[in-house]
Scaffold this motif. Structure first.
Motif, PDB file in Angstrom:
ATOM      1  N   LEU A  68       0.792  -1.225   0.000  1.00 43.15           N
ATOM      2  CA  LEU A  68       0.000   0.000   0.000  1.00 43.15           C
ATOM      3  C   LEU A  68       0.825   1.277   0.000  1.00 43.15           C
ATOM      4  N   GLY A  69       2.120   1.189   0.269  1.00 43.31           N
ATOM      5  CA  GLY A  69       2.942   2.393   0.344  1.00 43.31           C
ATOM      6  C   GLY A  69       2.964   2.988   1.740  1.00 43.31           C
ATOM      7  N   THR A  70       3.839   3.968   1.919  1.00 41.34           N
ATOM      8  CA  THR A  70       4.087   4.543   3.253  1.00 41.34           C
ATOM      9  C   THR A  70       2.869   5.239   3.841  1.00 41.34           C
ATOM     10  N   PHE A  71       2.192   6.068   3.057  1.00 40.90           N
ATOM     11  CA  PHE A  71       1.077   6.865   3.569  1.00 40.90           C
ATOM     12  C   PHE A  71      -0.022   5.970   4.134  1.00 40.90           C
ATOM     13  N   ALA A  72      -0.489   5.026   3.350  1.00 38.90           N
ATOM     14  CA  ALA A  72      -1.563   4.134   3.801  1.00 38.90           C
ATOM     15  C   ALA A  72      -1.103   3.256   4.959  1.00 38.90           C
ATOM     16  N   SER A  73       0.140   2.785   4.923  1.00 38.38           N
ATOM     17  CA  SER A  73       0.654   1.925   5.998  1.00 38.38           C
ATOM     18  C   SER A  73       0.734   2.680   7.315  1.00 38.38           C
ATOM     19  N   ARG A  74       1.161   3.928   7.245  1.00 40.71           N
ATOM     20  CA  ARG A  74       1.159   4.756   8.466  1.00 40.71           C
ATOM     21  C   ARG A  74      -0.248   4.858   9.036  1.00 40.71           C
ATOM     22  N   ASN A  75      -1.211   5.101   8.156  1.00 44.11           N
ATOM     23  CA  ASN A  75      -2.589   5.302   8.622  1.00 44.11           C
ATOM     24  C   ASN A  75      -3.188   4.018   9.184  1.00 44.11           C
ATOM     25  N   ILE A  76      -2.815   2.877   8.626  1.00 44.64           N
ATOM     26  CA  ILE A  76      -3.249   1.597   9.204  1.00 44.64           C
ATOM     27  C   ILE A  76      -2.679   1.452  10.608  1.00 44.64           C
ATOM     28  N   GLY A  77      -1.429   1.880  10.783  1.00 42.68           N
ATOM     29  CA  GLY A  77      -0.828   1.868  12.117  1.00 42.68           C
ATOM     30  C   GLY A  77      -1.581   2.753  13.090  1.00 42.68           C
ATOM     31  N   VAL A  78      -1.963   3.944  12.631  1.00 46.13           N
ATOM     32  CA  VAL A  78      -2.719   4.874  13.490  1.00 46.13           C
ATOM     33  C   VAL A  78      -4.049   4.257  13.899  1.00 46.13           C
ATOM     34  N   LEU A  79      -4.757   3.675  12.936  1.00 41.05           N
ATOM     35  CA  LEU A  79      -6.068   3.085  13.210  1.00 41.05           C
ATOM     36  C   LEU A  79      -5.986   1.905  14.170  1.00 41.05           C
ATOM     37  N   ASN A  80      -4.829   1.271  14.248  1.00 41.16           N
ATOM     38  CA  ASN A  80      -4.639   0.132  15.162  1.00 41.16           C
ATOM     39  C   ASN A  80      -3.893   0.508  16.442  1.00 41.16           C
ATOM     40  N   SER A  81      -3.670   1.785  16.647  1.00 38.78           N
ATOM     41  CA  SER A  81      -2.930   2.228  17.837  1.00 38.78           C
ATOM     42  C   SER A  81      -3.861   2.396  19.032  1.00 38.78           C
ATOM     43  N   ASN A  82      -3.266   2.366  20.219  1.00 35.80           N
ATOM     44  CA  ASN A  82      -4.048   2.435  21.457  1.00 35.80           C
ATOM     45  C   ASN A  82      -3.622   3.587  22.359  1.00 35.80           C
ATOM     46  N   SER A  83      -2.885   4.544  21.815  1.00 39.78           N
ATOM     47  CA  SER A  83      -2.366   5.652  22.608  1.00 39.78           C
ATOM     48  C   SER A  83      -3.029   6.966  22.209  1.00 39.78           C
ATOM     49  N   PRO A  84      -3.054   7.951  23.103  1.00 37.92           N
ATOM     50  CA  PRO A  84      -3.604   9.260  22.738  1.00 37.92           C
ATOM     51  C   PRO A  84      -2.691  10.047  21.803  1.00 37.92           C
ATOM     52  N   TYR A  85      -1.402   9.660  21.748  1.00 39.02           N
ATOM     53  CA  TYR A  85      -0.449  10.357  20.892  1.00 39.02           C
ATOM     54  C   TYR A  85       0.265   9.375  19.973  1.00 39.02           C
ATOM     55  N   ILE A  86       0.601   9.851  18.774  1.00 40.63           N
ATOM     56  CA  ILE A  86       1.296   9.013  17.798  1.00 40.63           C
ATOM     57  C   ILE A  86       2.589   9.688  17.353  1.00 40.63           C
ATOM     58  N   MET A  87       3.534   8.851  16.948  1.00 39.77           N
ATOM     59  CA  MET A  87       4.799   9.315  16.390  1.00 39.77           C
ATOM     60  C   MET A  87       5.166   8.357  15.264  1.00 39.77           C
ATOM     61  N   PHE A  88       5.645   8.894  14.163  1.00 40.39           N
ATOM     62  CA  PHE A  88       6.026   8.060  13.023  1.00 40.39           C
ATOM     63  C   PHE A  88       7.542   7.918  12.967  1.00 40.39           C
ATOM     64  N   LEU A  89       7.984   6.707  12.636  1.00 42.12           N
ATOM     65  CA  LEU A  89       9.406   6.445  12.446  1.00 42.12           C
ATOM     66  C   LEU A  89       9.586   5.620  11.179  1.00 42.12           C
ATOM     67  N   ASP A  90      10.281   6.178  10.194  1.00 37.51           N
ATOM     68  CA  ASP A  90      10.646   5.373   9.030  1.00 37.51           C
ATOM     69  C   ASP A  90      11.752   4.418   9.475  1.00 37.51           C
ATOM     70  N   PRO A  91      11.626   3.119   9.200  1.00 35.66           N
ATOM     71  CA  PRO A  91      12.524   2.138   9.817  1.00 35.66           C
ATOM     72  C   PRO A  91      13.941   2.091   9.258  1.00 35.66           C
ATOM     73  N   ASP A  92      14.302   3.051   8.400  1.00 38.71           N
ATOM     74  CA  ASP A  92      15.721   3.215   8.085  1.00 38.71           C
ATOM     75  C   ASP A  92      16.301   4.419   8.838  1.00 38.71           C
ATOM     76  N   ASP A  93      15.500   4.969   9.778  1.00 43.28           N
ATOM     77  CA  ASP A  93      15.933   6.066  10.641  1.00 43.28           C
ATOM     78  C   ASP A  93      15.885   5.608  12.097  1.00 43.28           C
ATOM     79  N   THR A  94      16.216   6.519  13.027  1.00 42.25           N
ATOM     80  CA  THR A  94      16.142   6.199  14.455  1.00 42.25           C
ATOM     81  C   THR A  94      15.631   7.402  15.241  1.00 42.25           C
ATOM     82  N   LEU A  95      15.120   7.120  16.427  1.00 43.00           N
ATOM     83  CA  LEU A  95      14.696   8.170  17.355  1.00 43.00           C
ATOM     84  C   LEU A  95      15.784   8.421  18.395  1.00 43.00           C
ATOM     85  N   ALA A  96      15.883   9.659  18.863  1.00 44.03           N
ATOM     86  CA  ALA A  96      16.673   9.929  20.058  1.00 44.03           C
ATOM     87  C   ALA A  96      16.023   9.171  21.206  1.00 44.03           C
ATOM     88  N   LEU A  97      16.819   8.672  22.138  1.00 43.71           N
ATOM     89  CA  LEU A  97      16.275   7.785  23.173  1.00 43.71           C
ATOM     90  C   LEU A  97      15.350   8.499  24.159  1.00 43.71           C
TER      91      LEU A  97
END
Length: 298
Positions: A68-97
């Motif tokens: 489905l591509g990045t946009f739709a996949s992100r949105n599927i993740g949002v629809l299946n999330s259980n938190s009041p806040y969301i953050m996106f991470l492309d899996p070839d990148d990293t977050l500060a700890l």
């Protein structure tokens, strides 16, 4: 209930995904969930994610029925999330700890918090830090009205989930895109409650294998179609005019580039149109300077 859901749309990133997941697993804020959306790649990315999920119950894997591509996949993740806040991470990148912890402290009453990112050149070119270049909505609006550069990547944000879904319900959440998906999402998320924070929360890896680096005729054709789709979505929306004009301008510049790359316009016409764009940008720069000077003299 977890406080933040980190969503990773995953497609052929086996070289990077372990490091990306480690940056989620080791967040200083432990009350999170990590959602890996399998977009049906052909490598071992999901196998690696499954191995990590056996070690950490906060990792949840969702399998798309088709690519489905990045946009739709992100949105599927949002629809299946259980938190009041969301953050996106492309899996070839990293977050500060400490990204989730700092962002959650800073967001307060805002619906969207933009923080800084660092660009890492995987070819050994070093690190370039980028902090938000506006403080609030009014500064953002002013930059957009004069077509100044802004970052529209939604990965450098903490976003209130209900706000995200409410604003993006105006467009097709499952639109298949291979580029400019961040531009589309951010255009619909611009709101007077936008807030910024001056910390580096995201490490963006300049992956030489990314779609944006591919310059084949086939990829240019796909990119052109993507730009046209997004331009239609934005121009047919009820967004504020300054938002429509700003993003339409950038999309039309990209469309012009792909028209030339695909030999749909001649070199002379391409150079002429680019010259017109540059002259228009120069006019806006002068207009802004005159306006600022006038205001200073009031």
């Amino acid at each position: 209930m977890p406080k933040v859901s980190i969503i990773l749309p995953t497609f052929n990133v086996e070289k990077y995904i372990k490091k990306a997941l480690d940056s989620c697993i080791n967040q200083s804020l432990k009350d999170i969930e990590i959602i890996v959306v399998d977009d049906l790649g052909s490598d071992n990315s999901i196998k690696i994610a499954k191995e990590e999920a056996l070690k950490d119950k906060r990792i949840k894997i969702i399998h798309n029925e088709k690519n489905l591509g990045t946009f739709a996949s992100r949105n599927i993740g949002v629809l299946n999330s259980n938190s009041p806040y969301i953050m996106f991470l492309d899996p070839d990148d990293t977050l500060a700890l400490n990204a989730c912890e700092l962002a959650l402290k800073e967001i307060k009453e805002a619906n969207l918090l933009r923080f800084g990112f660092a660009k890492i050149d995987e070819m050994g070119g070093g690190i370039e830090e980028n902090l938000p270049n506006y403080k609030d909505y009014e500064e953002l609006k002013n930059k957009m009205m004069y077509y100044k550069g802004i970052s529209w990547n939604v990965c450098f944000c903490l976003i209130q989930k209900d706000f995200y879904l409410k604003n993006l319900q105006k467009i097709d959440l499952f639109l298949k895109l291979t580029m400019a998906e961040d531009l589309l999402a951010f255009a619909f998320l611009i709101n007077p409650s936008v807030k910024t924070a001056n910390f580096i929360g995201y490490f963006y890896n300049t992956n030489e294998n990314s779609i944006m680096k591919r310059k084949t005729k086939e990829q240019s054709q796909k990119n052109l179609q993507n730009c046209k789709k997004i331009l239609t979505q934005i121009q047919n929306s009820n967004l504020d005019q300054f938002i429509i004009k700003y993003f339409s301008f950038h999309l039309e510049k990209e469309i012009l580039k792909y028209f030339y790359n695909l030999n749909k316009i001649s070199y002379l016409k391409y150079k002429f149109l680019k010259k017109k764009i540059n002259l228009y940008m120069f006019y806006l720069k002068i207009k802004r300077k005159i306006s600022k000077g006038f205001l200073c003299n009031l």
